[in-house]
Motif scaffolding. Structure first.
Motif, PDB file in Angstrom:
ATOM      1  N   GLU A  85       0.835  -1.201   0.000  1.00  0.00           N
ATOM      2  CA  GLU A  85       0.000   0.000   0.000  1.00  0.00           C
ATOM      3  C   GLU A  85       0.867   1.247   0.000  1.00  0.00           C
ATOM      4  O   GLU A  85       1.801   1.347   0.783  1.00  0.00           O
ATOM      5  N   THR A  86       0.516   2.218  -0.834  1.00  0.00           N
ATOM      6  CA  THR A  86       1.235   3.497  -0.850  1.00  0.00           C
ATOM      7  C   THR A  86       1.212   4.161   0.522  1.00  0.00           C
ATOM      8  O   THR A  86       2.198   4.748   0.964  1.00  0.00           O
ATOM      9  N   THR A 143      10.054   4.654  -4.606  1.00  0.00           N
ATOM     10  CA  THR A 143       9.719   3.232  -4.535  1.00  0.00           C
ATOM     11  C   THR A 143       8.589   2.942  -3.532  1.00  0.00           C
ATOM     12  O   THR A 143       8.028   1.852  -3.523  1.00  0.00           O
ATOM     13  N   HIS A 144       8.265   3.932  -2.694  1.00  0.00           N
ATOM     14  CA  HIS A 144       7.193   3.731  -1.710  1.00  0.00           C
ATOM     15  C   HIS A 144       5.807   3.758  -2.336  1.00  0.00           C
ATOM     16  O   HIS A 144       4.826   3.427  -1.672  1.00  0.00           O
ATOM     17  N   LEU A 145       5.705   4.200  -3.587  1.00  0.00           N
ATOM     18  CA  LEU A 145       4.389   4.296  -4.229  1.00  0.00           C
ATOM     19  C   LEU A 145       4.041   2.942  -4.852  1.00  0.00           C
ATOM     20  O   LEU A 145       4.790   2.419  -5.671  1.00  0.00           O
ATOM     21  N   PHE A 146       2.874   2.418  -4.477  1.00  0.00           N
ATOM     22  CA  PHE A 146       2.560   1.040  -4.868  1.00  0.00           C
ATOM     23  C   PHE A 146       1.606   0.896  -6.043  1.00  0.00           C
ATOM     24  O   PHE A 146       1.304  -0.219  -6.438  1.00  0.00           O
ATOM     25  N   ASN A 147       1.093   2.001  -6.582  1.00  0.00           N
ATOM     26  CA  ASN A 147       0.334   1.787  -7.818  1.00  0.00           C
ATOM     27  C   ASN A 147       0.596   2.902  -8.814  1.00  0.00           C
ATOM     28  O   ASN A 147       1.050   3.989  -8.461  1.00  0.00           O
ATOM     29  N   GLU A 148       0.338   2.579 -10.066  1.00  0.00           N
ATOM     30  CA  GLU A 148       0.749   3.485 -11.140  1.00  0.00           C
ATOM     31  C   GLU A 148       0.047   4.843 -11.061  1.00  0.00           C
ATOM     32  O   GLU A 148       0.649   5.872 -11.352  1.00  0.00           O
ATOM     33  N   ASN A 149      -1.213   4.854 -10.673  1.00  0.00           N
ATOM     34  CA  ASN A 149      -1.917   6.137 -10.544  1.00  0.00           C
ATOM     35  C   ASN A 149      -1.209   7.049  -9.560  1.00  0.00           C
ATOM     36  O   ASN A 149      -1.076   8.249  -9.795  1.00  0.00           O
ATOM     37  N   PHE A 197      14.730  -4.005  11.053  1.00  0.00           N
ATOM     38  CA  PHE A 197      13.542  -3.314  10.552  1.00  0.00           C
ATOM     39  C   PHE A 197      13.374  -3.700   9.092  1.00  0.00           C
ATOM     40  O   PHE A 197      14.297  -4.221   8.465  1.00  0.00           O
ATOM     41  N   TYR A 198      12.172  -3.431   8.564  1.00  0.00           N
ATOM     42  CA  TYR A 198      11.873  -3.825   7.186  1.00  0.00           C
ATOM     43  C   TYR A 198      11.255  -2.669   6.432  1.00  0.00           C
ATOM     44  O   TYR A 198      10.620  -1.796   7.022  1.00  0.00           O
ATOM     45  N   LEU A 199      11.414  -2.689   5.110  1.00  0.00           N
ATOM     46  CA  LEU A 199      10.664  -1.776   4.251  1.00  0.00           C
ATOM     47  C   LEU A 199      10.092  -2.577   3.089  1.00  0.00           C
ATOM     48  O   LEU A 199      10.814  -3.363   2.455  1.00  0.00           O
ATOM     49  N   ASN A 200       8.802  -2.384   2.820  1.00  0.00           N
ATOM     50  CA  ASN A 200       8.172  -2.970   1.639  1.00  0.00           C
ATOM     51  C   ASN A 200       8.157  -1.919   0.542  1.00  0.00           C
ATOM     52  O   ASN A 200       7.630  -0.823   0.750  1.00  0.00           O
ATOM     53  N   MET A 201       8.747  -2.265  -0.611  1.00  0.00           N
ATOM     54  CA  MET A 201       8.899  -1.262  -1.662  1.00  0.00           C
ATOM     55  C   MET A 201       8.481  -1.833  -3.004  1.00  0.00           C
ATOM     56  O   MET A 201       8.528  -3.053  -3.215  1.00  0.00           O
TER      57      MET A 201
END
Ligand code: SAM
Length: 266
Positions: A21-22, A140-146, A217-221
């Protein structure tokens, strides 16, 4: 302050790789992660590893007023202030901005901060800039193209007619094409923190940040392909895009770990 970010532990739930999720970024940068990052990453070492690349590129283009849209703990905002630029420091995370403000004050600077999510940047930022920087693998934190298109369009609109966007990203192409076998451990400015991917698919790169005291710690990108990022920039209206390989880590293999895109409006 965002209540999630004031926690000391990250919470990805029972299935961390499903978190794509963004809006997750505010919850990922929990207080403990932000504090730890800054106590272990020596800014002087980071200056050494980065050199004057960004300052040179901005000066070459005659830029004076710069908007740092991914201020984080303030490293680039402070560097640019010290190099004589006028800087406005924006970030969507109150936790980050507060740390950046304190960091800058301890170095004798008063940051002009704005809490703003990139997708609605121009609601909060009303000035036009010669340059926008979005550094430290933030896009890279943005999860969708819009969301990516919207953020880039907001950056475009906040720039003067001949403005420039400088945006960097991790080199995800190698990771996506060759998988884990091709990956190495990335050390940031020494050995205080090592970074490695723990899950990669075409919609997610989950990285583990392992500190020298064994805190993790973790980051989802979102794994951005280089050509995809530049295509989006073109489609939003940037006329000329140059991409450089950069070497921000003290350890690297032959391929660059980061790409830096310099996108000009005119
Ligand atoms: N540029 C800094 C550096 O290099 O140390 C910080 C980079 S940190 C990896 C990414 C930053 O981007 C975080 O401070 C985060 O809050 C911010 N960020 C991520 N997504 C955002 C969004 N949609 N709007 C505003 N800020 C965002």
């Amino acid at each position: 302050m965002n209540t999630l970010s004031s926690k000391t532990k990250q919470d990805y739930g029972s299935d961390p790789v499903s978190v794509r999720e963004t809006d997750q970024y505010r919850a990922e940068y929990v207080h403990a992660f932000v504090q730890k990052w800054d106590s272990l990453i020596d800014w002087d070492a980071r200056i050494q590893s980065e050199g004057s690349f960004f300052i040179d590129k901005l000066k070459e283009r005659g830029c004076r007023q710069v908007l740092d849209v991914a201020t984080g703990t303030g490293f680039h905002s402070v560097r640019l202030l010290e190099a004589g630029f006028e800087v406005v420091s924006a970030d969507g995370s109150a936790e980050m901005l507060s740390k950046a403000f304190t960091n800058a004050r301890s170095r004798g600077h008063l940051l002009r901060t704005v809490q703003a999510d990139w997708r609605w940047l121009n609601q909060d930022v009303h000035q036009k800039f010669d340059a926008i920087i979005c550094l430290g693998n933030s896009f890279t934190h943005l999860f969708n193209e819009n969301d990516r298109r919207k953020a880039l369009a907001e950056f475009y609109a906040a720039l003067r007619h001949d403005g420039v966007l400088i945006l960097d990203q991790r080199n995800y192409d190698a990771l996506l094409d060759y998988g884990f076998s091709s990956t190495h451990t990335y050390y940031y400015c020494g050995t205080n923190v090592s970074v490695k991917p723990v899950h990669v698919d075409k919609g997610l790169a989950r990285f583990e940040y392992n500190f020298s005291d064994n805190d993790k710690f973790y980051l989802n990108m979102f794994p951005l392909r280089k050509s995809y990022t530049t295509r989006l920039m073109q489609e939003v209206g940037f006329q000329k895009i140059e991409t450089f390989g950069d070497f921000q880590e003290t350890y690297r293999e032959s391929e660059p770990d980061f790409f830096i895109h310099i996108a000009e409006k005119a």
